[in-house]
Design an enzyme around this catalytic site. Structure first.
Site, PDB file in Angstrom:
ATOM      1  N   ARG A   1       0.817  -1.212   0.000  1.00 13.60           N
ATOM      2  CA  ARG A   1       0.000   0.000   0.000  1.00 13.60           C
ATOM      3  C   ARG A   1       0.857   1.271   0.000  1.00 13.60           C
ATOM      4  O   ARG A   1       0.632   2.171  -0.804  1.00 13.60           O
ATOM      5  CB  ARG A   1      -0.934   0.010   1.218  1.00 13.60           C
ATOM      6  CG  ARG A   1      -2.001  -1.070   1.244  1.00 13.60           C
ATOM      7  CD  ARG A   1      -2.856  -1.085   0.011  1.00 13.60           C
ATOM      8  NE  ARG A   1      -3.435   0.218  -0.310  1.00 13.60           N
ATOM      9  CZ  ARG A   1      -3.940   0.546  -1.496  1.00 13.60           C
ATOM     10  NH1 ARG A   1      -3.897  -0.312  -2.502  1.00 13.60           N
ATOM     11  NH2 ARG A   1      -4.476   1.737  -1.705  1.00 13.60           N
ATOM     12  N   ILE A   2       1.822   1.368   0.897  1.00 16.59           N
ATOM     13  CA  ILE A   2       2.617   2.594   0.980  1.00 16.59           C
ATOM     14  C   ILE A   2       3.583   2.701  -0.194  1.00 16.59           C
ATOM     15  O   ILE A   2       3.734   3.772  -0.796  1.00 16.59           O
ATOM     16  CB  ILE A   2       3.365   2.676   2.321  1.00 16.59           C
ATOM     17  CG1 ILE A   2       2.363   2.710   3.483  1.00 16.59           C
ATOM     18  CG2 ILE A   2       4.261   3.915   2.361  1.00 16.59           C
ATOM     19  CD1 ILE A   2       1.370   3.861   3.431  1.00 16.59           C
TER      20      ILE A   2
ATOM     21  N   SER B   1       4.879   7.045  11.652  1.00 17.17           N
ATOM     22  CA  SER B   1       3.706   6.343  11.143  1.00 17.17           C
ATOM     23  C   SER B   1       2.711   7.355  10.606  1.00 17.17           C
ATOM     24  O   SER B   1       2.855   8.563  10.806  1.00 17.17           O
ATOM     25  CB  SER B   1       3.048   5.516  12.257  1.00 17.17           C
ATOM     26  OG  SER B   1       2.480   6.389  13.238  1.00 17.17           O
ATOM     27  N   CYS B   2       1.682   6.858   9.934  1.00 18.98           N
ATOM     28  CA  CYS B   2       0.650   7.769   9.430  1.00 18.98           C
ATOM     29  C   CYS B   2      -0.033   8.504  10.574  1.00 18.98           C
ATOM     30  O   CYS B   2      -0.359   9.697  10.456  1.00 18.98           O
ATOM     31  CB  CYS B   2      -0.370   6.994   8.605  1.00 18.98           C
ATOM     32  SG  CYS B   2      -1.210   5.657   9.502  1.00 18.98           S
ATOM     33  N   THR B   3      -0.231   7.822  11.706  1.00 20.49           N
ATOM     34  CA  THR B   3      -0.940   8.461  12.815  1.00 20.49           C
ATOM     35  C   THR B   3      -0.059   9.453  13.559  1.00 20.49           C
ATOM     36  O   THR B   3      -0.547  10.499  13.995  1.00 20.49           O
ATOM     37  CB  THR B   3      -1.497   7.404  13.784  1.00 20.49           C
ATOM     38  OG1 THR B   3      -0.477   6.464  14.127  1.00 20.49           O
ATOM     39  CG2 THR B   3      -2.675   6.675  13.164  1.00 20.49           C
TER      40      THR B   3
ATOM     41  N   THR C   1      -1.677  -0.188  20.022  1.00 24.01           N
ATOM     42  CA  THR C   1      -1.021   0.921  19.328  1.00 24.01           C
ATOM     43  C   THR C   1       0.162   1.414  20.146  1.00 24.01           C
ATOM     44  O   THR C   1       0.116   1.397  21.382  1.00 24.01           O
ATOM     45  CB  THR C   1      -1.995   2.090  19.070  1.00 24.01           C
ATOM     46  OG1 THR C   1      -1.278   3.159  18.437  1.00 24.01           O
ATOM     47  CG2 THR C   1      -2.609   2.611  20.358  1.00 24.01           C
ATOM     48  N   LYS C   2       1.197   1.829  19.446  1.00 23.90           N
ATOM     49  CA  LYS C   2       2.372   2.418  20.094  1.00 23.90           C
ATOM     50  C   LYS C   2       2.422   3.924  19.860  1.00 23.90           C
ATOM     51  O   LYS C   2       3.484   4.540  19.932  1.00 23.90           O
ATOM     52  CB  LYS C   2       3.644   1.742  19.565  1.00 23.90           C
ATOM     53  CG  LYS C   2       3.731   0.259  19.922  1.00 23.90           C
ATOM     54  CD  LYS C   2       5.010  -0.371  19.389  1.00 23.90           C
ATOM     55  CE  LYS C   2       5.073  -1.853  19.752  1.00 23.90           C
ATOM     56  NZ  LYS C   2       6.299  -2.510  19.213  1.00 23.90           N
TER      57      LYS C   2
ATOM     58  N   ASN D   1      -4.610   8.033   5.644  1.00 28.54           N
ATOM     59  CA  ASN D   1      -3.474   7.340   6.257  1.00 28.54           C
ATOM     60  C   ASN D   1      -2.520   6.728   5.231  1.00 28.54           C
ATOM     61  O   ASN D   1      -1.417   6.320   5.583  1.00 28.54           O
ATOM     62  CB  ASN D   1      -3.955   6.256   7.227  1.00 28.54           C
ATOM     63  CG  ASN D   1      -5.094   5.422   6.697  1.00 28.54           C
ATOM     64  OD1 ASN D   1      -6.257   5.836   6.794  1.00 28.54           O
ATOM     65  ND2 ASN D   1      -4.791   4.265   6.139  1.00 28.54           N
TER      66      ASN D   1
END
Length: 338
Positions: A12-13, A154-156, A213-214, A318
């Site tokens: 995906r990325i 990350s995206c988040t 989640t981290k 994202n």
């Protein structure tokens, strides 16, 4: 000077990075010389051209044996499973964008360097001993030429850290909590099937699924002063793209909804304009699909309780937003020199 890059991992990325390069008009600055992906070449070309999330890629795409053509540009396709076997030196690769999702340790980056690359950029959070973790728009100016093994986070983290910085600079954050409402990902099941995480054994289309989640650790890595002052949880929802983040922070300064929204709107029109956007339109998640910003603040959802508790809702694509930040960071890594 044109930077010569290779993409390791064409999921995906990886595909979004290549597509964003062509759609953003940065081909004069970045040339993709190779893609390494274990999948077959025909499948790689097909999934680049036809994408269920972002639609058809508006460039001519064709594949001949192990060469992928995008327009007139020829990109060599490799299918190596071991980093040590990759011919980055022979191909004159300046920077490897490792989008595999598998590698992220310093030793992995060093293998890319040993294979001939000058620098490495991971598309996911890496180990703490990497040279740098860059959230473009927040700390990219700290990059130095000797930083050779770098993570894009990350995206988040790319979505929420600019907002945390803006709120902290304006109102002085004391602590916070984050809930990520994340689109489904390819580590989930289409129908119930085995997975080490029992919640992810369940069909992605049928449930809202809590996952680990981290993100709190990612916030602390960029802002060490917030160690033990942020917590985060994450749920996956049955959509294929676009994520919302519910951010709540307590602040030292007394504020109002107008104060918060005015500050965020000004930032979106000013120094953060390519990173943060702001809207008060009655939009839903699909409206942010293919949006290149790291974060889009929904001003209609801002709340303030007791003058010191702020709640904001922030959207991001994202995939697409993050892919664009990887390109920004790649250019920054090249500009500071090898």
């Amino acid at each position: 000077m044109t930077i010569r890059i290779a993409i390791n991992g064409f999921g995906r990325i990886g595909r979004n990075v290549l597509r964003a390069l062509y759609e953003s008009g940065r081909r004069a600055e970045i040339k993709v010389v190779a893609i390494n992906e274990p999948a077959d070449a025909a499948g790689m070309a097909h999934l680049l051209k036809y994408d269920s999330t972002h639609g058809r890629f508006d460039w001519d795409v064709r594949q001949e044996r192990d060469v992928l053509y995008v327009g007139d540009d020829a990109i060599r396709l490799l299918h190596q499973k071991e980093i040590s076997q990759l011919p980055w030196g022979d191909l004159g690769v300046d920077i490897v964008l490792d989008c595999s999702g598998v590698y992220g340790k310093r030793a992995d980056g060093e293998m890319h360097l040993a294979s001939g690359a000058k620098k490495v950029l991971f598309s996911h959070p890496g180990s703490s001993d990497l040279d740098a973790t860059v959230i473009y728009g927040v700390n990219h100016q700290q990059l130095q030429s000797e930083h050779r093994i770098v993570s894009s986070g990350s995206c988040t983290t790319n979505c929420i850290i600019p907002i945390i910085k803006l709120l902290d600079d304006a109102f002085s954050i004391e602590s916070g909590t984050v809930t990520t409402i994340h689109a489904s990902m390819n580590d989930q099941q289409v129908i119930d099937a085995y997975h080490p995480d029992l919640r992810r054994t369940r069909a992605a289309s049928q449930s809202i699924i809590p996952v680990d989640t981290k993100l709190a650790a990612g916030i602390t890595r960029i802002f060490p002063k917030f160690c033990d002052r942020f917590e985060a949880i994450s749920v996956r929802v049955p959509t294929i793209n676009v994520t919302a983040i519910d951010l709540s922070v307590t602040v030292t300064n007394a504020v109002s909804v107008l104060d918060v929204n005015t500050m965020l709107q000004r930032a979106a029109k000013g120094d953060f304009r390519s990173i943060v956007d702001y809207t008060e339109l009655p939009l839903v998640s699909i409206d942010f699909n293919h949006d290149p910003h790291s974060a889009i603040v929904d001003g209609t959802q801002t709340r303030v309780s007791g003058k010191h508790l702020i709640k904001t809702l922030v959207w991001c694509d994202n995939e697409w937003g993050f892919a664009n930040r990887m390109l920004d960071t790649t250019l920054m890594m090249a500009r500071i020199g090898f």
